[in-house]
Design a protein around this motif. Structure first.
Motif, PDB file in Angstrom:
ATOM      1  N   GLY A  14     -10.112   6.105   9.497  1.00  0.00           N
ATOM      2  CA  GLY A  14     -11.022   6.346  10.606  1.00  0.00           C
ATOM      3  C   GLY A  14     -10.550   7.414  11.568  1.00  0.00           C
ATOM      4  N   SER A  15      -9.457   8.090  11.244  1.00  0.00           N
ATOM      5  CA  SER A  15      -8.893   9.112  12.129  1.00  0.00           C
ATOM      6  C   SER A  15      -9.674  10.416  12.020  1.00  0.00           C
ATOM      7  N   THR A  16      -9.301  11.366  12.868  1.00  0.00           N
ATOM      8  CA  THR A  16      -9.975  12.667  12.876  1.00  0.00           C
ATOM      9  C   THR A  16      -9.773  13.432  11.574  1.00  0.00           C
ATOM     10  N   VAL A  74     -14.621   8.269   2.600  1.00  0.00           N
ATOM     11  CA  VAL A  74     -14.191   6.941   3.062  1.00  0.00           C
ATOM     12  C   VAL A  74     -15.316   5.919   3.057  1.00  0.00           C
ATOM     13  N   LEU A  75     -16.508   6.294   2.563  1.00  0.00           N
ATOM     14  CA  LEU A  75     -17.620   5.346   2.576  1.00  0.00           C
ATOM     15  C   LEU A  75     -17.307   4.109   1.740  1.00  0.00           C
ATOM     16  N   LYS A  76     -16.773   4.303   0.550  1.00  0.00           N
ATOM     17  CA  LYS A  76     -16.458   3.160  -0.320  1.00  0.00           C
ATOM     18  C   LYS A  76     -15.407   2.259   0.326  1.00  0.00           C
ATOM     19  N   LEU A 114     -13.077  -4.197  11.351  1.00  0.00           N
ATOM     20  CA  LEU A 114     -12.734  -2.771  11.283  1.00  0.00           C
ATOM     21  C   LEU A 114     -13.586  -2.058  10.238  1.00  0.00           C
ATOM     22  N   GLY A 115     -13.802  -2.714   9.099  1.00  0.00           N
ATOM     23  CA  GLY A 115     -14.620  -2.111   8.052  1.00  0.00           C
ATOM     24  C   GLY A 115     -16.060  -1.900   8.499  1.00  0.00           C
ATOM     25  N   LYS A 126     -20.351   1.845  10.105  1.00  0.00           N
ATOM     26  CA  LYS A 126     -21.387   2.328  11.026  1.00  0.00           C
ATOM     27  C   LYS A 126     -21.166   3.791  11.395  1.00  0.00           C
ATOM     28  N   GLU A 127     -19.910   4.228  11.407  1.00  0.00           N
ATOM     29  CA  GLU A 127     -19.614   5.611  11.769  1.00  0.00           C
ATOM     30  C   GLU A 127     -19.892   6.584  10.626  1.00  0.00           C
ATOM     31  N   VAL A 128     -19.564   6.187   9.392  1.00  0.00           N
ATOM     32  CA  VAL A 128     -19.634   7.140   8.281  1.00  0.00           C
ATOM     33  C   VAL A 128     -20.961   7.101   7.541  1.00  0.00           C
ATOM     34  N   ARG A 129     -21.655   5.960   7.527  1.00  0.00           N
ATOM     35  CA  ARG A 129     -22.866   5.863   6.710  1.00  0.00           C
ATOM     36  C   ARG A 129     -23.971   6.824   7.157  1.00  0.00           C
TER      37      ARG A 129
END
Length: 641
Positions: free
Chosen positions: A257-259, A268-270, A286-287, A292-295
């Protein structure tokens, strides 16, 4: 005794390595454990190099001395080893023996470092990673040791707050190449005319991270979607999961989840999806946050991402054909299908991808597995699909009874039984769940809407069988005194569905909707004798189904009528037209006929036959005198040209 044996074994005096061994032997023999770390800081690397000597005698003496040192060092965690020098030796040594022995000491050395010291060696550990496929068992252990070191260096790893700085700090993860159609490349506004290509080291680390997140805590269930090779890398020689697995999973998620990975959500979606289905609440939270951030930013049309999501859900099962039995690929890389919760999450994501709807046969395999469980091997060899547009479809049953039983057996969904056969025992884990079936229904609706004509034609036989099976299996419970259908009982027992009656109703309703949607999208698939049998099945169901399902049946018949319209070419054979006329007449005059069945018959006469057709006009004349107002109104439409 060990030193006396080494010292007096035959050797070539004057050899440089021989002299080195003598010195190391003398220093180790006269040093107790409290000072052994100082001796090993100076002599361990030369001793490991001696183990790679071409001289058999020197090699044997070195390995024997290393074995003695291991016995003294392993139980004493206070003895520190030169971790950086050991990893550098692993990187540079051409000898497999030296690499293997070095990794044993490097693994012990790294575990004795402080967190900050571990993070300082992260770059060196990642660079030491080799290929992840086609390796031997010993190389698997080496790879696993390095990967375990890498993830244990994550807690204190410092990652800059901007992507530009993070890319510069972790430049060994990426290489810049001219823009082209290559795998594992990602565009970013900062790159201008360049693209980033992932290094094999980063790919190995990401694959290992996913396997870690798919592992369940030791006190929970097993981890079926982790291959044997991955299990070896995670557990090492001990074959047990690390006791701090949850803490490791937490560090991995924070790293992902880092920059460094923020511009590349597909990477990192999977991982986020797998973590969001974890048994552990902290990992699951955390998952879900990462998901929610990447999808929203993920490219769901990317071929690599869609293929990897299907592999995650289905494991190593690969169908021979869209409606064929699954073949499990045995070997160290084989995986079982993912847990139900992950399959649900995968289908929710794939339901937004047009490419996923056109991925054949993975899409229909996932649907069939989620709705009915993994298919059983068929009793007869799988016939290749017909190249003609009118693919052959199994003939549906008209009503429950012996014909339904033989139909189920032909599909391989019910074992062959006799009157004297013992009743099967309901045992084993469920093959699907109500929540998984609900997700599969949503995905199936997406596939029926978004799949191209060619893709849907390839999936049509399997979708047809699946939908028809749902309508047969989830019929309402039979009244007392009626003989239940053995095939239906066995299939229900195999599915092990513990859903409520409303859920069973929804599944049956979807089955009828799916049949109608297939007919609307691919008229040629049902414009044959099997399609006529399907019409008969639906008309019979209108007389036997509960009133709450008749609307779905009327809609399915309405969509089916488009396939048999007189305006569609080529014309129907006379025998099919005669059978359809017979079905319309029976629907109007059957003793158990319902208003919905009579309405469907009149509607079919209007939609499928031209005005000059005498049979259609007779149906409309009879319908005009029907006691139901809706039937009379529909029939009167066919009495005026």
């Amino acid at each position: 005794r060990i030193f006396r044996k080494i010292a007096f074994s035959p050797r070539h005096r004057g050899d440089e390595m021989d002299a080195t061994l003598d010195k190391i032997l003398n220093d180790v023999a006269h040093t107790d454990d409290s000072g052994l770390d100082v001796v090993l800081q100076a002599h361990l690397i030369p001793l490991l190099n001696c183990a790679g000597s071409d001289n058999q005698d020197i090699r044997s003496r070195a390995i024997e001395l290393l074995s003695h040192i291991t016995k003294r060092v392993r139980p004493n965690p206070d003895i520190r080893l030169p971790a950086q020098a050991l990893i550098e030796l692993f990187l540079t040594s051409p000898s497999f023996v030296v690499k293997n022995l070095t990794m044993i000491f490097a693994d012990m050395a790294f575990a004795r470092l402080a967190p900050l010291e571990k993070s300082a060696l992260f770059r060196l550990v990642v660079l030491a990673l080799g290929p992840t496929t086609g390796t031997t068992a010993a190389q698997d252990l080496q790879q696993g040791a390095l990967l375990r070191m890498a993830v244990r260096a994550l807690p204190q790893l410092s990652i800059p707050s901007t992507f530009a700085e993070a890319r510069a700090a972790f430049s060994y993860f990426f290489t810049e190449q001219p823009r082209s159609e290559t795998s594992h490349t990602f565009d970013h506004p900062l790159m201008k005319d360049q693209v980033l290509t992932l290094s094999s080291n980063l790919i190995a680390l990401l694959d290992f991270s996913l396997d870690l997140l798919l592992c369940n805590p030791p006190d929970q269930k097993d981890s079926p979607c982790v291959s044997g090779r991955s299990w070896t890398r995670i557990c090492g020689a001990q074959s047990t999961l690390p006791s701090d697995l949850v803490a490791i999973q937490t560090f991995v998620l924070k790293f992902l989840g880092s920059t460094l990975f923020r511009p590349f959500p597909n990477l990192v979606l999977k991982h986020a999806l797998a973590a969001s289905c974890s048994f552990e609440s902290s990992v699951r939270t955390l998952g879900e946050t990462l998901l929610k951030e990447v999808r929203p930013n993920a490219d769901l049309e990317a071929p690599d991402l869609v293929a990897s999501l299907y592999r995650l859900a289905l494991g190593s099962a690969s169908p021979v054909s869209p409606d064929g039995p699954a073949t499990i690929v045995d070997g160290p890389d084989s995986k079982k299908r993912a847990p139900f919760s992950i399959q649900v999450a995968v289908m929710k994501i794939l339901s937004r991808s047009v490419r996923a709807a056109n991925t054949v046969p993975a899409a229909v395999t996932l649907l069939r597995t989620a709705l009915l469980g993994p298919p059983l091997p068929k009793a007869t060899p799988q016939q290749p699909p017909s190249p003609s547009p009118a693919l052959p479809l199994p003939e549906p049953p008209v009503a429950p009874g012996p014909k339904t039983e033989s139909f189920m057996k032909a599909l391989g969904l019910a074992p062959q039984t006799t009157a004297d056969s013992p009743k099967p025992v309901d045992s084993g884990p469920p093959l699907t769940t109500p929540s998984l079936q609900v997700a599969a229904v949503s995905f199936a609706q997406w596939v029926l809407l978004q799949a191209s004509e060619d893709s849907l034609r390839a999936m049509a036989p399997a979708l047809y069988v699946t939908a028809l099976t749902l309508t047969s299996v989830y019929r309402p419970a039979q009244t007392e005194g009626q003989k239940s259908n053995p095939a239906q009982q066995q299939l229900e027992q195999r599915l092990r569905i513990h859903g409520t009656a409303p859920h069973h109703s929804a599944m049956r309703d979807f089955g009828y909707q799916c049949l109608g949607s297939l007919a609307r999208r691919l008229p040629a698939v049902v414009r044959n004798s099997n399609g006529v049998a399907l019409v008969a099945h639906c008309l019979e169901a209108l007389r036997s189904e509960d009133a709450s399902f008749r609307l779905a049946l009327v809609e399915a018949l309405s969509m089916l009528s488009g396939a048999f319209a007189h305006t569609v070419s080529p014309p129907l054979p006379p025998q099919i037209e005669d059978r359809l006329s017979q079905l319309m007449a029976e629907a109007l005059q059957h003793p158990r006929s319902t208003p919905q069945a009579r309405f469907a018959a009149v509607s079919w006469a209007l939609r499928t036959r031209p005005f000059h057709d005498l049979t259609a006009r007779l149906v409309c004349i009879i319908g005009a005198a029907d006691p139901d107002q809706s039937v009379r109104d529909e029939a009167r439409k066919g009495l005026n040209p």
